[in-house]
Design an enzyme around this catalytic site. Structure first.
Site, PDB file in Angstrom:
ATOM      1  N   SER A  87       0.817  -1.219   0.000  1.00  0.00           N
ATOM      2  CA  SER A  87       0.000   0.000   0.000  1.00  0.00           C
ATOM      3  C   SER A  87       0.848   1.266   0.000  1.00  0.00           C
ATOM      4  O   SER A  87       0.380   2.321  -0.428  1.00  0.00           O
ATOM      5  CB  SER A  87      -0.970   0.001   1.190  1.00  0.00           C
ATOM      6  OG  SER A  87      -1.971  -0.965   0.985  1.00  0.00           O
ATOM      7  N   ASP A 296      -5.589   1.000  -4.575  1.00  0.00           N
ATOM      8  CA  ASP A 296      -4.133   0.894  -4.729  1.00  0.00           C
ATOM      9  C   ASP A 296      -3.732  -0.479  -5.263  1.00  0.00           C
ATOM     10  O   ASP A 296      -2.681  -0.648  -5.859  1.00  0.00           O
ATOM     11  CB  ASP A 296      -3.425   1.204  -3.397  1.00  0.00           C
ATOM     12  CG  ASP A 296      -4.050   0.474  -2.212  1.00  0.00           C
ATOM     13  OD1 ASP A 296      -5.072  -0.227  -2.377  1.00  0.00           O
ATOM     14  OD2 ASP A 296      -3.503   0.609  -1.095  1.00  0.00           O
TER      15      ASP A 296
HETATM   16 MG    MG Z   1      -4.380   1.761   3.166  1.00  0.00          MG
HETATM   17 ZN    ZN Z   2      -2.960  -4.630   2.413  1.00  0.00          ZN
END
Ligand code: MG
Ligand code: ZN
Length: 360
Positions: A87, A296
């Site tokens: 992330s 993401d």
């Molecule tokens: Mg996050």
């Molecule tokens: Zn994760």
């Protein structure tokens, strides 16, 4: 003024067409020519198409994100160092416009500092905000204000926050922040558990869910925190006549994926979707706000299937980690057409600047 008249005219027409099956009053603005003043970037951490589909399987009406979306794209999420991003690298690619190595926060792949979207837009006179359902020093929000070698360097990350490029921040992280220092820097501070977020009326503030680091799960009683926090941020950021940039993260959809817990994924995704509805309603009436909803990366390798004649969706995960498949980018509002197509996650940064007519 001309655009306003066109918008009002279109609002009358589309209002008639869509009022029946839409809880959100759709006011169409020209998504190709209208000027963009504000950008709201909504990141569902770990939210691929399967996560949205799982959420959809629990509600009858189309998800708000589906209804509101005017243009759709796919973002390729691999990082500079790995096929499967973490992330930190995932959010940093969006924030700085370059792919970086896993765990990096606001740094290029050679570890040099790059300006984040919040910093760039703050310098250009816009107000900047962050809302998350995790601690504010966690990888995704941190990637919009910090520059650190590793996402786990919480102390250094919070130190970067005091740099002052964020005007409004709401999430967890209370134990890591020094509230006296925040006050000295001119931030008011609030606790969602004690204070009414609807009455916050100040341009610089930090709101914490409670005194813990991460807000609890939606299923454990977080209530409308994400929606209330997002709307409190928007209402106050919008006081800047030069506009604002706000990043809103549905942080825990990812955690449901790591836990291979479909109910956790679904409740967090539906909470995120109801926040998208509120944002959509505000943005459509504002008319100068571009909204982007993306992720993401995907988490869990979630799939949906049927079993033994049972017509209800069943859920299976293939990993407790992230996966490398592209994730959807939903966009609506002026200049949202820029987000159609298939592209690298790092290109989202340039598209946002282009929509704002800002040269990096
Ligand atoms: Mg996050
Ligand atoms: Zn994760």
């Amino acid at each position: 003024m001309r655009f306003l008249l066109v918008s009002l005219l279109l609002a009358c027409v589309s209002g008639k067409l869509s009022a029946q099956n839409s809880p959100v009053e759709i006011i169409k603005v020209d998504s190709t020519t209208t000027k963009v003043k504000n950008v709201i970037l909504m990141i569902g951490d770990g939210t691929g198409l399967a996560q949205w589909s799982a959420a959809q399987s629990r509600v009858k009406d189309p998800l708000h994100v589906y209804r509101l979306s005017e243009y759709l794209g796919l973002s390729k999420t691999s990082s500079a160092s790995h096929f499967i991003t973490d992330s930190g690298a995932g959010a940093t690619a969006i924030s700085i416009g370059e792919k970086t190595y896993n765990t990096a926060i606001g740094l290029r792949k050679d570890s040099s500092i790059a300006f984040t979207l919040s910093e760039l837009l703050h310098v250009k006179g816009k107000s900047t905000g962050l809302v998350a359902t995790c601690g504010l020093t966690h990888a995704t929000p941190a990637s919009f204000f910090a520059h650190q070698l590793n996402r786990y360097m919480d102390k250094e990350i919070v130190e970067d926050f005091y740099g002052g490029f964020i005007d409004v921040a709401i999430g967890g992280g209370f134990p890591l922040f020094d509230t006296a220092r925040l006050h000295k820097l001119g931030y008011a501070t609030y606790l969602y558990k004690n204070d009414n977020f609807d009455s916050i009326d100040t341009t610089d503030f930090v709101g914490f869910y409670d005194t813990s680091n991460h807000p609890v799960k939606y299923s454990q009683g977080r209530g409308n925190f994400l929606k209330d926090a997002t709307m409190a941020a928007i209402r106050n950021l919008n006081k800047n006549e030069n506009g604002f940039f706000l990043m809103v993260e549905g942080s825990q959809i990812d955690w449901g994926g790591h836990d291979n817990d479909p109910e956790y994924v679904i409740s967090e995704a539906l909470d995120f979707d109801s926040t998208i509805a509120a944002v959509g309603k505000w943005a459509k009436s504002n008319g100068e706000t571009l909204v982007i909803v993306t992720a993401d990366h995907e988490t869990g390798g979630l799939s949906l299937y049927e079993e033994n004649g049972n017509k209800e969706a069943q859920f299976a995960f293939s990993t407790e980690h992230h996966t490398g498949i592209p994730v959807p980018v939903f966009a609506f509002g002026p200049m949202s057409y820029l987000f159609k197509g298939v592209y690298e996650n790092s290109e989202i940064h340039g598209k946002i600047l282009k929509a704002l007519n800002i040269k990096p």
